[in-house]
Design a protein around this motif. Sequence first.
Motif, mmCIF file in Angstrom:
data_model
loop_
_atom_site.group_PDB
_atom_site.id
_atom_site.type_symbol
_atom_site.label_atom_id
_atom_site.label_comp_id
_atom_site.label_asym_id
_atom_site.label_seq_id
_atom_site.Cartn_x
_atom_site.Cartn_y
_atom_site.Cartn_z
ATOM 1 N N ILE B 123 0.872 -1.169 0.000
ATOM 2 C CA ILE B 123 0.000 0.000 0.000
ATOM 3 C C ILE B 123 0.911 1.222 0.000
ATOM 4 O O ILE B 123 1.884 1.279 0.759
ATOM 5 C CB ILE B 123 -0.881 0.033 1.266
ATOM 6 N N LEU B 124 0.610 2.189 -0.840
ATOM 7 C CA LEU B 124 1.455 3.381 -0.939
ATOM 8 C C LEU B 124 0.613 4.636 -0.743
ATOM 9 O O LEU B 124 -0.474 4.760 -1.302
ATOM 10 C CB LEU B 124 2.134 3.422 -2.305
ATOM 11 N N THR B 125 1.134 5.534 0.078
ATOM 12 C CA THR B 125 0.419 6.781 0.357
ATOM 13 C C THR B 125 1.421 7.898 0.578
ATOM 14 O O THR B 125 2.431 7.681 1.245
ATOM 15 C CB THR B 125 -0.423 6.658 1.651
ATOM 16 N N TRP B 126 1.145 9.062 0.030
ATOM 17 C CA TRP B 126 1.835 10.271 0.464
ATOM 18 C C TRP B 126 0.983 11.474 0.142
ATOM 19 O O TRP B 126 -0.090 11.350 -0.437
ATOM 20 C CB TRP B 126 3.263 10.355 -0.074
ATOM 21 N N GLU B 152 -9.618 1.791 5.482
ATOM 22 C CA GLU B 152 -8.417 1.092 5.014
ATOM 23 C C GLU B 152 -8.535 0.697 3.543
ATOM 24 O O GLU B 152 -7.563 0.721 2.794
ATOM 25 C CB GLU B 152 -8.206 -0.169 5.878
ATOM 26 N N LYS B 155 -7.588 2.595 0.073
ATOM 27 C CA LYS B 155 -6.282 2.434 -0.566
ATOM 28 C C LYS B 155 -6.182 1.037 -1.165
ATOM 29 O O LYS B 155 -6.408 0.041 -0.479
ATOM 30 C CB LYS B 155 -5.158 2.631 0.448
#
Lengths: 268, 429
Positions: B123-126, B152, B155
């Motif tokens: 999982i990628l987040t920014w 959750e 994403k």
Amino acid sequence: MKMVKLLGIVLFIGLFVIQPMSFAQDSPKPEEIIAKSRLAFYYAADDMKAKISMELIDKDGRKRIREMTMLRKDDQDGEQQKYFIYFHQPADVKDMTFMVYKYPDKDADRWLFIPAIDLVKRIAANDKFSSFVGSDFTYEDVSGRNPNEDTHTFLRKDKLDGKDCFVVESTPKQPSEYAKRVSWIDTANFLPLKEEFYDKQNELYRRFEVGETKEVDGIPTITKRVVKNLKSGHRTEVSFTEIKYNLGIEDDIFSERYLRRLPVQWIK
Amino acid sequence: MDKINGRAIFIVLVAGIAFFAASCVWAAMPEFHGFAEFAYVPKGSDDNTKRDDFNLLEQRLQLKTKYLFDGNSFLAQKNSSLNFKGDFTVDEYFSGKTDFELREFNLSTTPYDWLDLKAGRQILTWGTGDYLFVNDLFPKDYVSFFIGRDDEYLKKPSDALKMSFYPSWTNVDFVVSKFEPNTIPEGDRLSFFDSFQGGIAGRNSDRDLLEPPLQPSNLEYALRTYRNLGSHELAFYYFRGFDKNPTSYKDEAARQLFYPRLDVYGTSLRGPTLGGIGNVEFGYYNSREDSGGNNRLIANSLFKVLTGYEKDLGNDLKIGLQYLYEQTLDYGNYKANLLPTDFVFDESRHLLTQRITKLYKNQTVAVSLFNFYSPSNKDGYVRPTVSYNITDQWKATLGANLLWGEDDLTEFGQMKQNKNVFVRLRYSF
């Protein structure tokens, strides 16, 4: 001759023994006691690692568990500190990490990493009196309060479980969550053995008590503590285990890199 | 009958996994954590989707584990771990269909002091937004969000290699990933605006979404460089890949839509502001296949500006406010090239959001209201939730997705027939 000798002894005692004692009893500087106590409790050694286990117990005896590993590093005694916390329990927060940069004179910086969504969240931190993870500890209880924020008065000396204590009353200069705090501070090592918080109606509403103190690496350390909210009946029992001091924890551990990726050299 | 089959399979699965987990523990394997959850999401309005009365009726088992390499192996010395997270589901919406979603399966390692690698599904987040994304071009599952699954699941995982570099003066994340589109309403579970149907559509929608074929030239690249400036965090972003939504037309007669190539350049700043946390984020979206905006079939370039502010008001009460502005570029060219029968979309959009969260009972009860409102689109979305941690293991969540809008083609307006109430009960272990 004898009389002179006796007089001499009496004078000696009077001048050098009794007077300093009475001096110590009448006017020990309360600011100094509180400042020393803060260093002994929040700034012991240059860094620290501990496993913290909290039991949150409501008035009906229902328990919740918070278990975490904490790393702490001080820039300098009484100055900036960095905290890194990894949550082991409960299951719904397991693997979350939390980081705090604490400053003596301004709001702390706080970050929370939620691994399920890979999110580093910045936490607004201007309320120092909000509860830490639902416990009876506030953020301020966890990381300390600047002694300059209160006016301190020395009340008396007292004995607590056989230990000599200074009893100091602290009154916030600015409106605060409490109106008055009374602290029992061990004269030997300056650890706070008991604290009582009074509200604006001068009613006692919160009390801290130490359950166990140990020497760890030669440093007197509180290993068990209870805080009780006397109004709600809720209490939190906290115990520190696996305590280690002066490990040489690197400064870069306290960064987004390790929030996202557990520093396994320190926390498994 | 289908439902019973689904349940039976689920029970067998759970038992099998429990047995597997137990035998793993027996063999001193890594421990498993996760949760079992039941979710029910009845809906209010009758639209043309597969079911009239509910959006979701699902049982879910999530398992996660981590294996830390130890001993003297190369991987052990490089602080490596294998991470796994997978969800088993029984979905009554599709008559008890069982499914498995692999959410994470990756190898994480630190070959050098200045380099971290994470390879595999992750999982990628920014970025700095709260439910709003400017420079986070990683895949999202909006269907899960609108049908009432946990946050959750907004994403979506990516199959990617993430390289993180740590020179002394900055931090750099570089991600190479396989294209993965957003999961968006397609009519079977959620109704939406389908231009081919000329309005809000359900099962009558028969669009064909063409994904870029898997080949080296279709890999996506995302870059972030960030550092702290005192208590503030400054970041720059670059993305080269595809629009995650099928915004453009390949062949109108065949009802084919595709994901056009997209570059995004952005920046953000976040830190203490006026006694709270403020953030500002900017992104310029370059639609590479129509950078002049002259092709009516392909989405134009645009820019987005997001500002936000969050404050802790004390007594476990927090508020958050955001403002997002989006402007289509080369709008004149877009309008000039439209055909008389085309739907006309606005040049700009203003979106306001507000979040209020209050915790009660030693933070075991959370009451939250998230509200999206667009004065330019005249639409909005209200998302109230109440959750209660009954014990450390049991958690109950009640909430609603209330979407509204004057028009049928706006972001939330097209979803107005998907109002629902969600109930979830979760046991974490």
